[in-house]
Design a protein around this motif. Structure first.
Motif, PDB file in Angstrom:
ATOM      1  N   ALA A 309      57.124  38.895  39.440  1.00  0.00           N
ATOM      2  CA  ALA A 309      57.738  38.807  40.810  1.00  0.00           C
ATOM      3  C   ALA A 309      57.314  39.939  41.726  1.00  0.00           C
ATOM      4  O   ALA A 309      58.053  40.979  41.378  1.00  0.00           O
ATOM      5  N   THR A 310      56.002  40.131  42.282  1.00  0.00           N
ATOM      6  CA  THR A 310      55.613  41.248  43.073  1.00  0.00           C
ATOM      7  C   THR A 310      55.745  40.990  44.471  1.00  0.00           C
ATOM      8  O   THR A 310      55.814  39.886  44.961  1.00  0.00           O
ATOM      9  N   LYS A 311      55.054  41.885  45.368  1.00  0.00           N
ATOM     10  CA  LYS A 311      55.082  41.660  46.897  1.00  0.00           C
ATOM     11  C   LYS A 311      53.858  40.748  47.170  1.00  0.00           C
ATOM     12  O   LYS A 311      53.902  40.252  48.248  1.00  0.00           O
ATOM     13  N   LYS A 312      52.810  40.758  46.332  1.00  0.00           N
ATOM     14  CA  LYS A 312      51.729  39.994  46.520  1.00  0.00           C
ATOM     15  C   LYS A 312      51.063  40.010  47.997  1.00  0.00           C
ATOM     16  O   LYS A 312      50.979  38.958  48.801  1.00  0.00           O
ATOM     17  N   GLU A 313      50.654  41.264  48.359  1.00  0.00           N
ATOM     18  CA  GLU A 313      50.086  41.462  49.795  1.00  0.00           C
ATOM     19  C   GLU A 313      48.749  40.818  49.556  1.00  0.00           C
ATOM     20  O   GLU A 313      47.925  40.794  48.921  1.00  0.00           O
ATOM     21  N   ILE A 314      48.265  40.351  50.872  1.00  0.00           N
ATOM     22  CA  ILE A 314      47.038  39.529  51.087  1.00  0.00           C
ATOM     23  C   ILE A 314      46.038  40.506  51.130  1.00  0.00           C
ATOM     24  O   ILE A 314      46.249  41.624  51.506  1.00  0.00           O
ATOM     25  N   GLY A 315      44.983  40.087  50.177  1.00  0.00           N
ATOM     26  CA  GLY A 315      43.604  40.973  50.204  1.00  0.00           C
ATOM     27  C   GLY A 315      43.670  41.954  48.988  1.00  0.00           C
ATOM     28  O   GLY A 315      42.630  42.562  48.969  1.00  0.00           O
ATOM     29  N   ARG A 316      44.705  41.901  48.268  1.00  0.00           N
ATOM     30  CA  ARG A 316      44.799  42.571  47.095  1.00  0.00           C
ATOM     31  C   ARG A 316      44.466  41.783  45.905  1.00  0.00           C
ATOM     32  O   ARG A 316      44.923  40.597  45.727  1.00  0.00           O
ATOM     33  N   PRO A 323      51.846  45.902  28.158  1.00  0.00           N
ATOM     34  CA  PRO A 323      53.027  46.526  27.760  1.00  0.00           C
ATOM     35  C   PRO A 323      52.823  47.574  26.322  1.00  0.00           C
ATOM     36  O   PRO A 323      51.743  47.668  25.965  1.00  0.00           O
ATOM     37  N   GLY A 324      53.906  48.150  26.030  1.00  0.00           N
ATOM     38  CA  GLY A 324      53.841  49.245  24.845  1.00  0.00           C
ATOM     39  C   GLY A 324      53.863  48.585  23.420  1.00  0.00           C
ATOM     40  O   GLY A 324      53.176  47.311  23.300  1.00  0.00           O
ATOM     41  N   ILE A 325      54.252  49.240  22.480  1.00  0.00           N
ATOM     42  CA  ILE A 325      54.176  48.831  21.134  1.00  0.00           C
ATOM     43  C   ILE A 325      54.942  47.709  20.777  1.00  0.00           C
ATOM     44  O   ILE A 325      54.564  46.951  19.783  1.00  0.00           O
ATOM     45  N   GLU A 326      55.998  47.451  21.608  1.00  0.00           N
ATOM     46  CA  GLU A 326      56.673  46.257  21.234  1.00  0.00           C
ATOM     47  C   GLU A 326      56.035  44.779  21.674  1.00  0.00           C
ATOM     48  O   GLU A 326      55.941  43.758  21.291  1.00  0.00           O
ATOM     49  N   GLY A 327      54.971  45.017  22.889  1.00  0.00           N
ATOM     50  CA  GLY A 327      54.144  43.919  23.197  1.00  0.00           C
ATOM     51  C   GLY A 327      54.794  42.906  24.444  1.00  0.00           C
ATOM     52  O   GLY A 327      54.030  41.857  24.672  1.00  0.00           O
ATOM     53  N   TYR A 328      55.881  43.112  24.756  1.00  0.00           N
ATOM     54  CA  TYR A 328      56.287  42.009  25.841  1.00  0.00           C
ATOM     55  C   TYR A 328      56.455  42.887  27.243  1.00  0.00           C
ATOM     56  O   TYR A 328      56.736  44.086  27.413  1.00  0.00           O
ATOM     57  N   SER A 329      56.502  41.889  28.277  1.00  0.00           N
ATOM     58  CA  SER A 329      56.380  42.260  29.592  1.00  0.00           C
ATOM     59  C   SER A 329      57.644  42.654  30.158  1.00  0.00           C
ATOM     60  O   SER A 329      57.728  43.469  31.483  1.00  0.00           O
ATOM     61  N   SER A 330      58.957  42.967  29.460  1.00  0.00           N
ATOM     62  CA  SER A 330      60.000  43.409  30.028  1.00  0.00           C
ATOM     63  C   SER A 330      59.802  44.780  30.590  1.00  0.00           C
ATOM     64  O   SER A 330      60.807  45.213  31.365  1.00  0.00           O
ATOM     65  N   VAL A 331      58.885  45.492  29.828  1.00  0.00           N
ATOM     66  CA  VAL A 331      58.971  46.902  30.179  1.00  0.00           C
ATOM     67  C   VAL A 331      58.659  47.003  31.737  1.00  0.00           C
ATOM     68  O   VAL A 331      59.041  48.078  32.263  1.00  0.00           O
ATOM     69  N   TYR A 332      57.705  46.209  32.222  1.00  0.00           N
ATOM     70  CA  TYR A 332      57.300  46.209  33.813  1.00  0.00           C
ATOM     71  C   TYR A 332      58.241  45.664  34.662  1.00  0.00           C
ATOM     72  O   TYR A 332      58.204  45.733  35.962  1.00  0.00           O
ATOM     73  N   LYS A 333      59.290  44.975  34.368  1.00  0.00           N
ATOM     74  CA  LYS A 333      60.057  44.129  35.381  1.00  0.00           C
ATOM     75  C   LYS A 333      60.802  45.204  36.214  1.00  0.00           C
ATOM     76  O   LYS A 333      61.101  44.882  37.236  1.00  0.00           O
ATOM     77  N   SER A 334      61.363  46.369  36.035  1.00  0.00           N
ATOM     78  CA  SER A 334      61.940  47.132  36.697  1.00  0.00           C
ATOM     79  C   SER A 334      61.094  47.534  38.136  1.00  0.00           C
ATOM     80  O   SER A 334      61.721  47.932  38.847  1.00  0.00           O
ATOM     81  N   ILE A 335      59.669  47.634  37.769  1.00  0.00           N
ATOM     82  CA  ILE A 335      59.091  48.157  38.902  1.00  0.00           C
ATOM     83  C   ILE A 335      58.269  47.010  39.441  1.00  0.00           C
ATOM     84  O   ILE A 335      57.425  47.109  40.685  1.00  0.00           O
ATOM     85  N   ALA A 336      58.341  45.809  39.018  1.00  0.00           N
ATOM     86  CA  ALA A 336      57.353  44.586  39.342  1.00  0.00           C
ATOM     87  C   ALA A 336      57.706  44.553  40.915  1.00  0.00           C
ATOM     88  O   ALA A 336      56.595  44.206  41.729  1.00  0.00           O
ATOM     89  N   ILE A 339      55.297  46.325  43.273  1.00  0.00           N
ATOM     90  CA  ILE A 339      53.848  46.440  43.115  1.00  0.00           C
ATOM     91  C   ILE A 339      53.328  45.339  44.410  1.00  0.00           C
ATOM     92  O   ILE A 339      53.855  44.235  44.592  1.00  0.00           O
ATOM     93  N   LYS A 340      52.330  45.821  45.063  1.00  0.00           N
ATOM     94  CA  LYS A 340      51.760  44.952  46.185  1.00  0.00           C
ATOM     95  C   LYS A 340      50.728  44.025  45.942  1.00  0.00           C
ATOM     96  O   LYS A 340      50.585  43.303  46.597  1.00  0.00           O
ATOM     97  N   SER A 341      50.264  44.306  44.611  1.00  0.00           N
ATOM     98  CA  SER A 341      49.259  43.141  44.138  1.00  0.00           C
ATOM     99  C   SER A 341      50.026  42.092  43.445  1.00  0.00           C
ATOM    100  O   SER A 341      51.190  42.241  43.073  1.00  0.00           O
ATOM    101  N   SER A 342      49.301  41.091  43.335  1.00  0.00           N
ATOM    102  CA  SER A 342      49.817  40.113  42.286  1.00  0.00           C
ATOM    103  C   SER A 342      49.512  40.622  40.750  1.00  0.00           C
ATOM    104  O   SER A 342      48.627  41.437  40.646  1.00  0.00           O
TER     105      SER A 342
END
Length: 576
Positions: A309-316, A323-336, A339-342
């Motif tokens: 769930a990001t800002k998804k600005e148009i044109g990006r 993700p890291g050695i565990e392999g799962y997306s949760s590491v990025y959830k705090s900054i998602a 993020i201005k792109s999809s």
């Protein structure tokens, strides 16, 4: 005028196809003399590079410095560099390199060289200005050079000088490093050899260990309430103190904690524990905490592609996250959310890639069709890799380039040399069985308190995977929402497979990428890598930039600078 010796050297070099002209001027501060020097060179061939290697030392404490001592240091460095910059813009129109030799005394400071440090600083600012204007400018903060020059003349035969906590570099090492510096695009860089300290004896307590690192001989004469920062602790010492406290005493401190330390606090922290066996039994857990994140059941998502769930600005365009050695997306959830792109995360745990090959390249090949399907008509890529995920990101970029895509990589504290160094340093094992046991013990101690010595003996008695896993499950805590037995097994096999993949990964025979790479490094690294860009110049022919970000391998992911890099916004470089 040339001496007879100089003339013979000229003839010798000409036999190798080099025409050396030695020119002297009466006063290098005169505009006309500098101008004639450059015109003299330009008439013989287009000037390709200008190097200012000059040095004049007038050392004394600041109270004894004078206007004259500052002028003496400024003449050949600051003022000459300024004139050469101004004149070369008009005369040397094909100039590719403008290089000045600065000093570690400018980058780290030296109480007796305020004039010399300021002269070097002026040169560095000129180089920064040139780079801002699209011209080349490079200032190199060299440490002492031991086999030629001033230091070589000062030192006694066969005796090493330690200057500002650094040892002398060999000129051959400087030349190799110079080539690397000329291929990057930072205006100010440094090259030093940190002096190796005597090994810390097992009898030293915390206070004595810190005093040893800082070079304080009489700890009883040290003011107890004065912060270490005011006693001469620089950033390199702070990193060493932090790592030593973690490694030797199992004490984890933040960068802010280190800055506030004094010897009164250190004496309070001093513990009388036996080192050796105690250190070895606690070592694996500390090392795991440096690289691994504690997982929960909610983190195990079976989808390969996870839309964040990001800002998804148009044109990006879509950014792809590994993700890291565990392999799962949760590491990025705090900054998602910032993020201005999809953003699409490519998960690579055992739940997502059922591959027993333990191969970085095969994992990338498995993920490629999923990435291409998501890219649709997008011909340029931005791939972000964190930790172990950086290795898969590199191989995905290699596959995309082979299919006529172009783009760039952002690697968050991850690179082949760095990951391999970590496994060699902290998970060095003589057999697969020993590695299995080390990982099982490390993972267990992230979730519960165990008697590691007893459990290690029990694991050694196990003859099969099933027996080891049964023991692992038996010791794992049963609290709700920690990890189910299935997820415990998935976590273990994912980590084991990725550790083996790191050990098997070899880039030496692979062609270099074309894509530029931005490396984001924590101020408290998991291992000390000799090359500041983690050796990424061996991975790509493109530009390699690196930026320091406050934190360690885990906490770096909560820093706003990670978001700025992904959004292609300016990051203030903390190492300048």
């Amino acid at each position: 005028m040339r001496t007879g010796y100089q003339q013979s050297r000229v003839k010798l070099w000409r036999s190798y196809g080099v025409d050396v002209q030695i020119v002297t001027v009466d006063d290098n501060l005169k505009h006309e003399d500098c101008e004639s020097l450059l015109k003299f060179a330009e008439k013989r061939a287009p000037v390709d590079a200008i190097f200012n290697l000059a040095v004049v030392l007038k050392d004394c404490i600041f109270q004894n410095q004078s206007l004259q001592t500052f002028e003496d240091s400024f003449k050949s460095k600051a003022w000459m560099t300024k004139k050469m910059d101004e004149l070369s813009r008009k005369i040397c129109l094909q100039l590719r390199h403008f290089v000045v030799f600065s000093s570690v005394s400018c980058g780290r400071g030296n109480a007796g060289q305020t004039n010399y440090g300021m002269a070097n600083s002026v040169m560095e600012r000129i180089c920064e200005k040139k780079m801002e204007e699209g011209l080349h400018g490079l200032a190199i903060q060299w440490g002492a050079v031991g086999d030629v020059g001033l230091v070589a003349d000062m030192q006694e035969k066969n005796k090493k000088l330690v200057i500002g906590g650094t040892l002398q570099q060999r000129i051959s090492s400087c030349l190799d490093t110079l080539e690397i510096f000329l291929l990057q695009d930072r205006p100010v860089v440094s090259s030093i050899v940190v002096a190796e300290k005597a090994k810390i004896g097992g009898s030293l307590n915390i206070s004595e260990t810190v005093a040893h690192i800082m070079g304080l001989r009489n700890i009883n004469a040290v003011p107890p309430n004065v912060p270490l920062a005011e006693m001469g602790m620089d950033s390199m010492m702070a990193v060493e103190i932090n790592q030593t406290l973690e490694r030797e005493f199992d004490i984890s401190l933040t960068a802010q904690d280190i800055r506030k330390l004094n010897f009164a606090k250190l004496r309070q922290m001093t513990i009388t524990t036996e080192q050796g066996k105690t250190h070895n039994t606690n070592k694996i857990n500390k090392d795991f905490n440096m690289l691994f994140r504690r997982m929960e059941n909610s983190d195990f998502v079976p989808d390969i592609l996870v839309e964040l769930a990001t800002k998804k600005e148009i044109g990006r365009s879509t950014v792809f996250l590994l993700p890291g050695i565990e392999g799962y997306s949760s590491v990025y959830k705090s900054i998602a959310s910032e993020i201005k792109s999809s953003a699409t995360c490519l998960q690579h745990g055992l739940l997502n890639i059922p591959d027993e090959s333990h191969s970085v390249m095969k994992s990338a090949a498995y993920l490629l069709p999923h990435l291409l399907k998501k890219m649709k008509d997008q011909k340029e890529f931005l791939i972000v890799g964190y930790s172990f995920g950086s290795l898969i990101a590199i191989e995905l970029a290699r596959l995309l380039e082979a299919n006529d895509f172009s783009g760039r990589l952002i690697l968050i504290d991850g690179a082949p040399d760095q990951m391999k160094l970590w496994t060699n340093q902290y998970l060095d094992s003589t057999s697969p069985e020993e590695l299995q046991n080390m990982i099982l013990l490390g993972l267990l101690e992230m979730y519960t308190t165990i008697n590691k010595k007893t459990l290690a003996l029990e694991l050694n008695k196990c003859n099969t995977w099933e027996e080891k896993l049964k023991l692992f499950h038996a010791y794992f805590p049963n609290e709700v929402n920690v990890l189910t037995t299935k997820n415990q097994k998935l976590l273990y096999f994912t980590v084991y497979n990725h550790i083996v993949a790191i050990q098997n990964y070899d880039i030496s025979s692979l062609p270099r990428l074309k894509s530029p790479i931005t490396l984001l490094k924590p101020t408290f690294p998991i291992v000390s890598v000799t090359e500041e860009n983690y050796g990424l110049h061996k991975v790509t022919e493109g530009r390699v930039q690196f930026h320091y970000v406050e934190g360690n391998h885990i906490t770096i992911m909560d820093n706003d600078k990670i978001i700025s890099a992904i959004n292609e916004e300016w990051i203030e470089d903390l190492n300048r």
